[in-house]
Design an enzyme around this catalytic site. Structure first.
Site, PDB file in Angstrom:
ATOM      1  CG  ASN A   1      -3.664   9.725  -3.657  1.00  0.00           C
ATOM      2  OD1 ASN A   1      -4.034   9.193  -2.755  1.00  0.00           O
ATOM      3  ND2 ASN A   1      -4.183   9.868  -4.827  1.00  0.00           N
TER       4      ASN A   1
ATOM      5  NE  ARG B   1      -4.965  -1.743   1.618  1.00  0.00           N
ATOM      6  CZ  ARG B   1      -3.898  -1.410   2.234  1.00  0.00           C
ATOM      7  NH1 ARG B   1      -3.661  -1.123   3.661  1.00  0.00           N
ATOM      8  NH2 ARG B   1      -2.811  -1.347   1.569  1.00  0.00           N
TER       9      ARG B   1
ATOM     10  NE  ARG C   1       4.007   0.367   2.887  1.00  0.00           N
ATOM     11  CZ  ARG C   1       4.484  -0.498   1.822  1.00  0.00           C
ATOM     12  NH1 ARG C   1       3.499  -0.281   1.026  1.00  0.00           N
ATOM     13  NH2 ARG C   1       5.654  -1.172   1.666  1.00  0.00           N
TER      14      ARG C   1
ATOM     15  CG  HIS D   1      -4.148  -8.310  -2.388  1.00  0.00           C
ATOM     16  ND1 HIS D   1      -4.534  -7.807  -3.816  1.00  0.00           N
ATOM     17  CD2 HIS D   1      -4.331  -7.063  -2.038  1.00  0.00           C
ATOM     18  CE1 HIS D   1      -4.858  -6.512  -4.071  1.00  0.00           C
ATOM     19  NE2 HIS D   1      -4.660  -6.222  -2.852  1.00  0.00           N
TER      20      HIS D   1
ATOM     21  CE1 TYR E   1     -10.947   3.578  -1.813  1.00  0.00           C
ATOM     22  CE2 TYR E   1      -9.644   1.391  -2.292  1.00  0.00           C
ATOM     23  CZ  TYR E   1      -9.962   2.724  -1.626  1.00  0.00           C
ATOM     24  OH  TYR E   1      -8.830   3.089  -1.151  1.00  0.00           O
TER      25      TYR E   1
ATOM     26  NE  ARG F   1      -6.372   3.963  -9.100  1.00  0.00           N
ATOM     27  CZ  ARG F   1      -6.171   2.748  -8.178  1.00  0.00           C
ATOM     28  NH1 ARG F   1      -7.517   2.076  -8.074  1.00  0.00           N
ATOM     29  NH2 ARG F   1      -5.310   2.689  -7.364  1.00  0.00           N
TER      30      ARG F   1
ATOM     31  CG  HIS G   1      -9.971  -1.363  -5.968  1.00  0.00           C
ATOM     32  ND1 HIS G   1     -10.388  -2.457  -5.272  1.00  0.00           N
ATOM     33  CD2 HIS G   1      -8.875  -0.830  -5.582  1.00  0.00           C
ATOM     34  CE1 HIS G   1      -9.465  -2.927  -4.582  1.00  0.00           C
ATOM     35  NE2 HIS G   1      -8.409  -1.795  -4.699  1.00  0.00           N
TER      36      HIS G   1
END
Length: 673
Positions: free
Chosen positions: A41, A358, A388, A418, A451, A547, A575
């Site tokens: 992270n 993704r 990204r 998204h 997730y 979160r 998530h």
């Protein structure tokens, strides 16, 4: 200040990851993985956020951001906070984890080696490495450039300086020197070289680890064009030479030498970040596995089956009768990829439309789309090429699907996509039917194992008709889509959320209990924060599970009383996005792909969808309430950022409870059908 800066708040989230390392309830080698997560992270944070701050400071005049902080101030705060966290990381690693590992027979060698271990290290060097590395003399080099994220040993011998790249892909990082009944002795590649310096540099040589992190932003212009893939591919190469965001170095290096290296690399002093003897702790993801010591890992918990689908001979019929709700990783994401594969193989299916944000390298989702295209079905894929760190995978699958016959669009003009959704068009006796999937998480089999997300398979025309509008817009970008049930950013989501909050305010003023429950990953949009404040000032109780980033801070006594914010960090990454408005006792409940961030509400295609089923509504509210009371994994997320645990004596964490809740829901939905 009215707001907490997003980067300072994010560091508080990463501190919560570090708290898991010292939690004795977590199996030992899972705590080692939390060190890897924390470090991974932080690495991304420096590549993206810190690099952006340095860019703003250097090229945009160090102007205040929207939270009213200057980049120079934020960078100073980051350095101070990260320095303390790194010190804590070292304490936990060396004084807590390593002794505990040694007690389990896993001897991680990092201090002075005994004679036997040193002999084994020399033998390994002679047998495997001696003739297979390059030592670079940089003593008189005016300019030095390090590979992005690679670890080097900076070697000092009298007045000469050298660099030696640690090629972990070639040699591996963790090397087993010896293994017997007494235990396993593991050493890092760095130390193999350190204990053999006398063989290739000199007996007085010393080696220190250094590593550069560079700006990972691609800086693509806003205009989307047919050559966007070429631009992305070209820009990806620049990540290796981007603006440095930090030079991490062993703090034991004499200052004159690290200062010399800094000048050779043309870095300013603020780029220097002192660290320990070793860097890139995220490599502990690859630490050797000990299958004879399974008590050192999380115990496996069986996923909850979806009985309706498992017992159905025709999933299309099953979904027509009633929506299918799924919750990951408590259930298998393979239900989704299997449904797409069924659609690909079904001769009655004529068309598939999908958004990909993704995807993993060996994506079953993409393989199903490929088969569908090869069979002559109309397949439209919106592959978000600017996701990204997933650009390469998305481009690979986009181009591969294009070759198979799919129509692939690599993003939209000025908007990221998204949303997590697809539609399937099928010929049936009653005419053409449309099936759909709407989710909170990526269509990615790999991340769905770690997730925590929700998704719905549906044939409800209230959903499918409006999803057709979403895809029509993404294909043409000229239509003006209208929505009555879905809340879609950037068209209706922000205003719809504002309207829902305003209704709670009106009801509260009429004496009706106002109550809002929100679960998101990040709360960063200033307009939404101000609206939450206004809602709380009107007497509405607001309970949030956030979160990560949380830029809210209370400004009034009523806000202090009426807004509660909790963050949960546990085995799975939280998530799911849930919006729950009491609405005078007639709840309005939504699942969404969007966080409450400006980029989500105004700069992306996001889909937020209502949940009408009362059983699922109750399940989602129970999930949030359980997290708000999770004394094992819940922390108070406030402006102090000290990550204080919630008080209580829960025997199970909220994620452990979710297995029970999901099982109960599956029984209820099977019965109600």
């Amino acid at each position: 200040m009215k707001y907490i800066d997003r980067d300072i708040s994010w560091l508080a989230f990463n501190e919560r990851i570090l708290q898991e390392v010292e939690n004795p309830d977590i199996p030992l080698l899972e705590r080692l993985k939390f060190i890897a997560i924390y470090s991974s992270n932080l690495e991304e944070f420096y590549k993206v956020r810190v690099a952006s701050l340095r860019f703003s400071q250097k090229y945009k005049g160090d102007k205040k951001n929207k939270y009213a902080y200057r980049p120079s101030f934020i960078l100073q705060e980051i350095n101070s906070i990260v320095s303390k966290q790194q010190e804590k990381l070292g304490e936990l690693f060396y004084h807590l984890l390593l002794p505990a590992m040694s007690h389990e027979g896993i001897h991680f060698l990092f201090d002075k080696l005994n004679d036997q271990d040193q002999q084994l290290a020399e033998q390994y060097f002679q047998q495997h490495i001696k003739e297979d590395f390059s030592l670079i003399d940089i003593t008189n080099e005016p300019d030095v450039e390090l590979k992005n994220q690679a670890i080097y040993l900076y070697i000092l011998d009298r007045q000469k300086t050298y660099l030696l790249e640690m090629d972990y892909e070639k040699w591996g990082r963790f090397i087993t020197l010896h293994n017997d009944k007494k235990g396993t002795r593991i050493i890092q590649l760095d130390d193999i070289f350190r204990y053999n310096l006398k063989h290739f540099v000199g007996v007085n040589a010393k080696a220190y680890a250094v590593k550069i992190s560079r700006d990972a932003e691609l800086y693509i212009d806003d205009e989307q064009d047919a050559d966007i893939v070429h631009k992305i591919k070209k820009s990806l190469k620049k990540r290796e030479t981007g603006l440095p965001s930090r030079l991490l170095f062993n703090e034991d290096i004499p200052f004159k030498y690290i200062n010399k290296l800094r000048k050779q690399m043309n870095l300013d002093m603020t780029s220097l970040i002192p660290g320990g003897k070793y860097h890139s702790y995220y490599d502990f993801f690859t630490f050797p596995e000990f299958k004879d010591k399974m008590h050192l890992y999380f115990s496996h918990q069986a996923q909850v089956p979806c009985t309706r689908l498992d017992e159905s001979n025709n999933w299309f019929d099953e979904i027509q009768q009633q929506d299918v709700f799924l919750s990951y990783p408590y259930q298998d994401f393979n239900y989704v990829s299997r449904f797409l594969m069924m659609a690909a193989e079904d001769p009655d299916v004529t068309e598939i439309n999908i958004t990909l944000y993704r995807v993993n390298d060996s994506s079953d989702i993409c393989k199903a789309l490929e088969l569908a295209a090869q069979k002559g079905k109309h397949v439209f894929v919106l592959a978000e090429v600017q996701a990204r760190f997933d650009e390469v995978s998305n481009i690979y699958w986009g181009e591969r699907l294009k070759e198979a016959g799919a129509k692939v669009k690599f993003g939209l003009n000025k908007l990221k996509v998204h949303a997590k959704t697809f539609t399937i068009h099928r010929k049936e006796n009653t005419g053409s039917a449309v099936y759909a999937y709407l989710g909170t998480g990526n269509l990615n089999e790999k991340t769905a194992k770690i997730y925590a997300d929700h998704g719905v398979l549906t044939a409800d025309m209230r959903f499918t008709t409006e999803l057709n509008e979403v895809f029509r817009y993404m294909k043409k970008e000229t239509s003006n889509p209208k929505f009555h049930h879905l809340l879609v950013a950037p068209f209706t989501l922000r205003q719809s959320l504002a309207d829902l909050l305003d209704k709670e305010i009106r009801l509260a003023k009429q004496g009706v209990e106002g109550l809002v429950h929100i679960k998101v990953n990040s709360l960063e949009d200033l307009s939404m924060i101000d609206h939450l404040r206004e809602t709380a000032d009107a007497g509405v109780k607001i309970k949030l599970v956030v979160r990560g980033i949380c830029c809210y801070t209370p400004l009034t006594e009523k806000q202090q009383q009426n807004i509660t914010i909790v963050s949960v960090v546990d085995q799975y990454l939280e998530h799911t996005r849930i919006y729950h408005f009491n609405n005078g006792g007639n709840p309005k409940v939504y699942l969404a792909s969007a966080d409450w961030m400006t980029r989500n509400l105004s700069g992306r295609i996001e889909v937020c969808f209502p949940i009408w089923d009362s059983n699922i509504q109750s399940f989602l509210l129970k999930q949030i309430k359980t997290q708000l009371a999770d004394s094992k994994k819940g922390r108070i997320n406030d402006n102090v950022n000290n990550n204080q645990y919630l008080k209580g004596n829960n025997s199970k964490s909220s994620q452990e409870m979710m297995f029970i809740f999901v099982k109960e829901l599956m029984q209820q939905t099977a019965f109600s059908k």
